[in-house]
Design a protein around this motif. Sequence first.
Motif, PDB file in Angstrom:
ATOM      1  N   ASN A 287       4.339   3.969  15.087  1.00  0.00           N
ATOM      2  CA  ASN A 287       3.270   4.383  14.194  1.00  0.00           C
ATOM      3  C   ASN A 287       3.415   3.829  12.781  1.00  0.00           C
ATOM      4  N   TRP A 288       4.572   3.248  12.473  1.00  0.00           N
ATOM      5  CA  TRP A 288       4.731   2.649  11.150  1.00  0.00           C
ATOM      6  C   TRP A 288       3.756   1.486  10.986  1.00  0.00           C
ATOM      7  N   ASP A 289       3.218   1.363   9.784  1.00  0.00           N
ATOM      8  CA  ASP A 289       2.393   0.208   9.470  1.00  0.00           C
ATOM      9  C   ASP A 289       3.279  -1.040   9.408  1.00  0.00           C
ATOM     10  N   GLU A 290       2.827  -2.129  10.034  1.00  0.00           N
ATOM     11  CA  GLU A 290       3.660  -3.336  10.140  1.00  0.00           C
ATOM     12  C   GLU A 290       4.063  -3.862   8.771  1.00  0.00           C
ATOM     13  N   ARG A 291       3.108  -3.873   7.861  1.00  0.00           N
ATOM     14  CA  ARG A 291       3.424  -4.433   6.533  1.00  0.00           C
ATOM     15  C   ARG A 291       4.488  -3.602   5.821  1.00  0.00           C
ATOM     16  N   HIS A 292       4.374  -2.293   5.938  1.00  0.00           N
ATOM     17  CA  HIS A 292       5.343  -1.450   5.252  1.00  0.00           C
ATOM     18  C   HIS A 292       6.705  -1.478   5.959  1.00  0.00           C
TER      19      HIS A 292
ATOM     20  N   LYS B  85       7.422  -4.804  17.168  1.00  0.00           N
ATOM     21  CA  LYS B  85       7.678  -3.473  16.613  1.00  0.00           C
ATOM     22  C   LYS B  85       7.815  -2.418  17.703  1.00  0.00           C
TER      23      LYS B  85
ATOM     24  N   ASP C 114       0.856  -1.174   0.000  1.00  0.00           N
ATOM     25  CA  ASP C 114       0.000   0.000   0.000  1.00  0.00           C
ATOM     26  C   ASP C 114       0.901   1.235   0.000  1.00  0.00           C
TER      27      ASP C 114
ATOM     28  N   ALA D 208       4.612   3.716   4.597  1.00  0.00           N
ATOM     29  CA  ALA D 208       4.745   4.623   5.740  1.00  0.00           C
ATOM     30  C   ALA D 208       6.179   5.083   5.899  1.00  0.00           C
TER      31      ALA D 208
END
Length: 442
Positions: free
Chosen positions: A397-402, A99, A8, A11
């Motif tokens: 705050n980073w998205d895990e997937r990114h 994370k 997506d 981030a």
Amino acid sequence: MTDTPRHDTPAVPHSSLASDARRAQLRRMKIAALLLLAAMLGGFVASHAMGGQGVWAWVRAFCEAATVGALADWFAVVALFRRPLGLPIPHTAIIPSNKDRIGDNLAVFVRDHFLDPDTLLEKLRVFDPAARLARWLERPRQARVLSEGARRVALQTLDLLDDRAVRGVIQEFVVSNLRRWDASATAGEVLSLLTRDGRHQELLDAALERLGGYLGTEEVRERASNLLVKFARKEWPRIIAAVDVIASVDGIADNLADRLARALVQELREVLSQPDHPVRQDYEGWLQDYIGRLRSDPALAAQAEALKQRAIDHPKVQEYVRGLWDDIHAALRRDLSTPDSALAAHLESALLAMGRRLAEDAALREALNRHVLGAARRLTGRLRAGVTGHIARTVKNWDERHLVDELELSVGRDLQYIRFNGTLVGGLIGVGLHALVLLAGG
């Protein structure tokens, strides 16, 4: 053997071209590792099909152990980023699952190793900012570059200013300060300063000398004579007519004017030559009394205040105050628009003088360094808490997937070498174990 991650809006910002190149390299490495695993499986199957005797026994031992090593290292690499085959195996997907802890540990690591106050201040102390600044400012070219840059910035700033707003601010500032100004008290202070050390007496001497010189001129005596004759003919016409029969009234007036002028000049000379002359004492008393009244007399203060307010409200004064910014703006623009700007030249000479002073004055350098170190210590203390919190919050705050995607793109290519090494090392260990079995059996 790994799932293709979904992508997506990232981030973690990065260049799309660099990301595409890294993604292609990672894909090639995964395919190569997968092909190597497939080759080991093929060799294992082929060695069983050939009976597993002789050379094929060695091939089977190598391929069997290599397959196990390849699968184990594949599991270890994949478990860093995600759950292998999507299975809920404990202690997998290590990075996304931890994370928050990674963010806290990373923040603490940066704080303790990169923002330690004592370490930073020691490096800054060795750097000796004041001496370096002195050497830098002593170079005429650097001072010229700085002054030229300041000139251009100031010229651009003039264009950005709202003239109407600045004009209004200046008018409000000047008028409000004038209205708060105590005119009578200031006048008293000024007169008190002017009378210090007998300066007012020097002013009186100058005025008397000027008056004496004026009275001693022929033109003044002639005018005084004409005034006497004119006054006498108007007030006592009959007496003057009778006197005129005996002697010339004009001559009498000339003689009287000359005597009056000489008498006045003589009196002025006495005042000038006698420090304790009554005229001086009267002048001194009047002036000191007036100064005292300016400071304490409400009526005189009210008169001065009323005079000041009338002057402030006068249309000409208001017009002058409104036009101050136009005059200042025009003067600044004229000066700053030329390469040989006087303001820029003053700034350049000031910078050069500062550099020379810093270079020559060790005490000044030491004082400047102390101030810099003190400010750096305070700033470091604030930065430590701020940067630590910022790093921790940013990672959390980073998205895990990114986050997984970015890390895999950064180190995934190198991790594929673990799979290669695991395959080869596993195969070699298999061959070694097979050799030990044969030696033990023999």
